[in-house]
Design a protein around this motif. Structure first.
Motif, PDB file in Angstrom:
ATOM      1  N   ASN A 223      -2.795  50.280  -0.895  1.00  0.00           N
ATOM      2  CA  ASN A 223      -1.630  49.819  -2.028  1.00  0.00           C
ATOM      3  C   ASN A 223      -0.466  50.062  -1.387  1.00  0.00           C
ATOM      4  O   ASN A 223      -0.074  50.683  -0.316  1.00  0.00           O
ATOM      5  CB  ASN A 223      -2.223  50.782  -3.515  1.00  0.00           C
ATOM      6  CG  ASN A 223      -1.970  52.116  -3.162  1.00  0.00           C
ATOM      7  OD1 ASN A 223      -1.055  52.585  -2.281  1.00  0.00           O
ATOM      8  ND2 ASN A 223      -2.946  53.010  -3.670  1.00  0.00           N
ATOM      9  N   PHE A 224       0.453  49.920  -2.111  1.00  0.00           N
ATOM     10  CA  PHE A 224       1.888  49.871  -2.071  1.00  0.00           C
ATOM     11  C   PHE A 224       2.406  51.329  -1.318  1.00  0.00           C
ATOM     12  O   PHE A 224       3.080  51.345  -0.167  1.00  0.00           O
ATOM     13  CB  PHE A 224       2.831  49.223  -2.954  1.00  0.00           C
ATOM     14  CG  PHE A 224       4.333  49.313  -2.295  1.00  0.00           C
ATOM     15  CD1 PHE A 224       4.751  48.602  -1.443  1.00  0.00           C
ATOM     16  CD2 PHE A 224       5.258  50.341  -3.025  1.00  0.00           C
ATOM     17  CE1 PHE A 224       6.152  48.662  -0.809  1.00  0.00           C
ATOM     18  CE2 PHE A 224       6.681  50.431  -2.493  1.00  0.00           C
ATOM     19  CZ  PHE A 224       7.097  49.566  -1.397  1.00  0.00           C
ATOM     20  N   ASP A 225       1.966  52.331  -2.158  1.00  0.00           N
ATOM     21  CA  ASP A 225       2.357  53.854  -1.894  1.00  0.00           C
ATOM     22  C   ASP A 225       1.925  54.200  -0.258  1.00  0.00           C
ATOM     23  O   ASP A 225       2.591  54.643   0.294  1.00  0.00           O
ATOM     24  CB  ASP A 225       1.856  54.586  -2.959  1.00  0.00           C
ATOM     25  CG  ASP A 225       2.722  54.513  -4.076  1.00  0.00           C
ATOM     26  OD1 ASP A 225       3.755  53.936  -4.138  1.00  0.00           O
ATOM     27  OD2 ASP A 225       2.217  55.101  -5.206  1.00  0.00           O
ATOM     28  N   ASP A 239      11.789  55.584  -4.350  1.00  0.00           N
ATOM     29  CA  ASP A 239      11.943  54.403  -5.349  1.00  0.00           C
ATOM     30  C   ASP A 239      13.227  54.123  -5.628  1.00  0.00           C
ATOM     31  O   ASP A 239      13.540  52.735  -6.128  1.00  0.00           O
ATOM     32  CB  ASP A 239      11.144  54.523  -6.632  1.00  0.00           C
ATOM     33  CG  ASP A 239      10.917  53.027  -7.194  1.00  0.00           C
ATOM     34  OD1 ASP A 239      10.607  52.006  -6.476  1.00  0.00           O
ATOM     35  OD2 ASP A 239      11.160  52.984  -8.474  1.00  0.00           O
ATOM     36  N   SER A 240      14.280  54.831  -5.745  1.00  0.00           N
ATOM     37  CA  SER A 240      15.614  54.824  -6.175  1.00  0.00           C
ATOM     38  C   SER A 240      16.244  54.114  -5.151  1.00  0.00           C
ATOM     39  O   SER A 240      17.510  53.491  -5.277  1.00  0.00           O
ATOM     40  CB  SER A 240      16.303  56.321  -6.603  1.00  0.00           C
ATOM     41  OG  SER A 240      16.227  57.002  -5.236  1.00  0.00           O
ATOM     42  N   ARG A 248       9.316  46.570  -1.405  1.00  0.00           N
ATOM     43  CA  ARG A 248       8.082  46.251  -2.404  1.00  0.00           C
ATOM     44  C   ARG A 248       7.995  44.678  -2.637  1.00  0.00           C
ATOM     45  O   ARG A 248       7.134  43.956  -2.528  1.00  0.00           O
ATOM     46  CB  ARG A 248       8.228  46.849  -3.498  1.00  0.00           C
ATOM     47  CG  ARG A 248       7.124  46.835  -4.640  1.00  0.00           C
ATOM     48  CD  ARG A 248       7.515  47.334  -5.964  1.00  0.00           C
ATOM     49  NE  ARG A 248       7.603  48.702  -5.930  1.00  0.00           N
ATOM     50  CZ  ARG A 248       6.766  49.625  -5.984  1.00  0.00           C
ATOM     51  NH1 ARG A 248       5.641  49.225  -6.171  1.00  0.00           N
ATOM     52  NH2 ARG A 248       6.967  50.930  -5.998  1.00  0.00           N
ATOM     53  N   GLU A 249       9.452  44.178  -2.757  1.00  0.00           N
ATOM     54  CA  GLU A 249       9.340  42.644  -3.185  1.00  0.00           C
ATOM     55  C   GLU A 249       9.009  41.655  -2.248  1.00  0.00           C
ATOM     56  O   GLU A 249       8.426  40.692  -2.456  1.00  0.00           O
ATOM     57  CB  GLU A 249      10.762  42.502  -3.723  1.00  0.00           C
ATOM     58  CG  GLU A 249      11.400  43.323  -4.950  1.00  0.00           C
ATOM     59  CD  GLU A 249      12.756  43.051  -5.064  1.00  0.00           C
ATOM     60  OE1 GLU A 249      13.443  42.282  -4.430  1.00  0.00           O
ATOM     61  OE2 GLU A 249      13.311  43.391  -6.128  1.00  0.00           O
ATOM     62  N   LEU A 250       9.397  42.185  -1.058  1.00  0.00           N
ATOM     63  CA  LEU A 250       9.108  41.391   0.190  1.00  0.00           C
ATOM     64  C   LEU A 250       7.676  41.319   0.649  1.00  0.00           C
ATOM     65  O   LEU A 250       6.984  40.129   0.783  1.00  0.00           O
ATOM     66  CB  LEU A 250       9.592  41.783   1.479  1.00  0.00           C
ATOM     67  CG  LEU A 250      10.072  41.075   2.753  1.00  0.00           C
ATOM     68  CD1 LEU A 250      10.518  39.815   2.241  1.00  0.00           C
ATOM     69  CD2 LEU A 250      10.802  41.711   3.763  1.00  0.00           C
TER      70      LEU A 250
END
Length: 586
Positions: A223-225, A239-240, A248-250
């Protein structure tokens, strides 16, 4: 009756779960022979019985003395008297089977008798379809001890013991009993040191760089994490940061490009950065590198695009060759330097990971690409839990230590998800449960590691796995280091010799049976001997585990034999060793 050869004495005190027994002075011997067998009176850990009508109450001797506990007036007790403290453990009513727990308590002056071998057979019963043999009772070589397989697996189990106490042999015994007795059983053994393949020659073994059954775990299964931590050492608290959100978007964008997979087409609207969709991580690196190093015909950030770049060569992301651009000017002349520096630290870290051959089992997972004409994740599940082999060993000895945590977590979460989403299917989930066994559990399920991905995944099995047909077995020499959440959910403990007081106290506080008498014996157990307590066994017991052949490769070297040899010096000796260290390959 007092005239019975098994008569031991009478009760002089009753507590909530302990009774005090005064041993009769008229007993002719401290070691009577009954039916040709010698029995020791007052042996710590042995059983006694208290007959009350058609009820037999059983207890275990916890201490022996010549002074009764809490005695206020010693004048009432004769010279030479012996006293036993007995912990009550269960009862047998008439012809019914033995049950743990006490419904009827004994009273003062009730008779207490020795438990003979026939009584032990009455307690442990015969093997039925729902049981496996664990070993032989320490008090009787003829008495097999059985465990309820359903409770052992689905209520979870732990095998604990100091180095050299016989943990690996006990693990082999239990797993062999399962796969030999149940044709539809399936076990996945996580083996960090590659010890168990020798003990199970018929098992299916997956190992990194193996010629026939290589272990592949696609990185895009994370998963992403997990992926962010593995690739760039970033955590959710980041995340900030803009680069974290852009990553994440990429990744999401790259995953949406590959929605037409072997196992079926996925609606792009449901694809997120957490979706196990394949993408090319080298292309991800190339994209970051492009935006970092590109030069443009405009200095305005928002106008710096592919069409305004001065690209002279596209490069080759498959071979990690970056794109080339005209060099930027040092003044305000053209071309202008890129103003997209968000990926500066991330790009270097990803490139470093990609160039490290130790991670090939993640980055280059053979033909598990998800895209035609290769194989998809369903094939990986078939290899691990869907094949004819009842036991699959995932040999993680070639996994770099720094990614062992994520690797174990990834395997666990993938199998858990398959059992959860397949819970209504006929071939998996609750219709065909699975046992996950974790060797050397303390190294990656440490209670002090708050950022452990494997601990989160395994804790989920211990808390919720039963509902979806997943049981877990943890094997460790340091129970005091294992996650408290995991130990709290363990239904059955197989505790071998433990010499560390902290480890002993963990077992004592975590064991579901409040029977400290047997737990206190842990430092004195022989090699291959275990105290078994919990839901899967009828009564807490001291058990001898048979020695298995072939054995796992965790046995001690023959030091005396080796040191008696003369080992001639050879200057060429360590070349192979050094090459293996450098390549991290066996």
């Amino acid at each position: 009756m007092k005239t019975d050869i098994t008569y031991l004495g009478k009760i002089i005190r009753v507590d909530s779960n302990v009774v005090e027994v005064e041993v009769c002075n008229d007993i002719p011997s401290s070691a009577p022979i009954i039916n040709g067998r010698l029995y020791k009176i007052g042996q710590i850990g042995t059983f006694v019985k208290i007959p009350i009508g058609n009820i037999l109450i059983y207890g275990i001797v916890s201490s022996v003395s010549n002074i009764p506990n809490k005695a206020d007036d010693l004048s009432n007790f004769g010279y030479g008297s012996r006293f036993l403290s007995v912990q009550l453990v269960g009862e047998k009513i008439g012809e019914e089977e033995f049950e743990k727990g006490i419904g009827t308590y004994p009273t003062i002056n009730d008779e207490v008798h020795l438990v003979i071998e026939q009584d032990l057979f009455d307690i442990y019963g015969k093997k039925d379809d729902g049981c496996i043999e664990i070993g032989r009772h320490s008090s009787s070589e003829n008495l097999s001890v059985y465990a309820d397989i359903k409770k052992l697996v689905l209520r979870h189990c732990a095998i604990l013991g100091s180095t050299g106490s016989g943990k690996s042999n006990t693990t082999v015994s239990i797993v062999k009993s399962i796969i030999n007795d149940y044709n539809g059983s399936r076990v996945v053994l996580i083996d960090p040191h590659g010890e168990y393949s020798s003990a199970f020659p018929d098992a299916k073994v997956f190992k990194i760089n193996d010629a026939t059954s290589p272990l592949y775990i696609p990185f895009w299964l994370m998963n992403f994490d997990e992926l962010a931590y593995f690739l760039v050492n970033a955590k959710p608290i980041d995340d900030s940061k803009p680069e974290y959100r852009l990553l994440r978007e990429l990744i999401t964008t790259f995953k949406k490009k590959n929605n037409i997979l072997i196992s079926g087409t996925i609606d792009q609207n449901f694809i997120t950065a957490d979706s196990p969709i394949p993408f090319n991580v080298r292309e991800l690196w190339w994209e970051m590198n492009w935006w970092l190093n590109a030069t443009f015909t405009t200095s305005d950030r928002d106008s710096q695009t592919i069409t305004t770049s001065t690209q002279t060569s596209k490069g080759d992301y498959l071979n990690l060759i970056p794109a080339s651009f005209l060099p930027y000017a040092t003044n305000n002349a053209l071309p202008h330097k890129s103003r997209h520096g968000e990926y500066y630290s991330y790009e270097k870290k990803i490139l470093s990971r990609l160039k490290d051959s130790r991670y090939d089992f993640l980055f280059n997972p053979g033909d598990i690409t998800g895209l035609a004409p290769n194989r998809d994740l369903n094939d990986l599940l078939n290899d691990w839990i869907g094949s004819e082999s009842k036991l699959v060993i995932l040999d993680l000895s070639g996994v770099p230590f720094e990614v062992l945590d994520i690797t174990v977590g990834l395997i666990t979460r993938f199998i858990y998800d398959s059992m959860y989403w397949g819970r209504h299917e006929t071939y998996t989930g609750k219709q065909r449960p699975i046992l996950m066994a974790y060797e050397e559990a303390h190294t990656y399920l440490n209670k002090n590691d708050n950022n452990s991905y494997s601990k989160v995944a395994v804790e989920r099995i211990f808390k919720e796995g039963r509902k979806f047909g997943i049981g877990a077995l943890v094997i460790s020499q340091r129970p005091s280091e294992i996650s408290e959440t995991i130990l709290a959910q363990v239904g059955t403990f197989v505790a071998l010799r433990l010499t560390n007081s902290g480890d002993q106290s963990i077992v004592k506080s975590s064991a579901p049976d409040n029977l400290n008498t047997l737990i206190d014996l842990l430092p004195a157990l022989r090699t291959g001997e275990a105290i078994i307590v919990g839901e899967a066994i009828r009564i807490p017991s001291r058990v001898r585990i048979k020695l298995n052949q072939p054995r796992p490769t965790s046995d001690d070297p023959d030091l005396v034999k080796s040191w008696n040899k003369v080992h001639p010096e050879n200057i060429e000796n360590y070349k192979i060793v050094v090459n293996k260290i450098r390549q991290q390959k066996n």
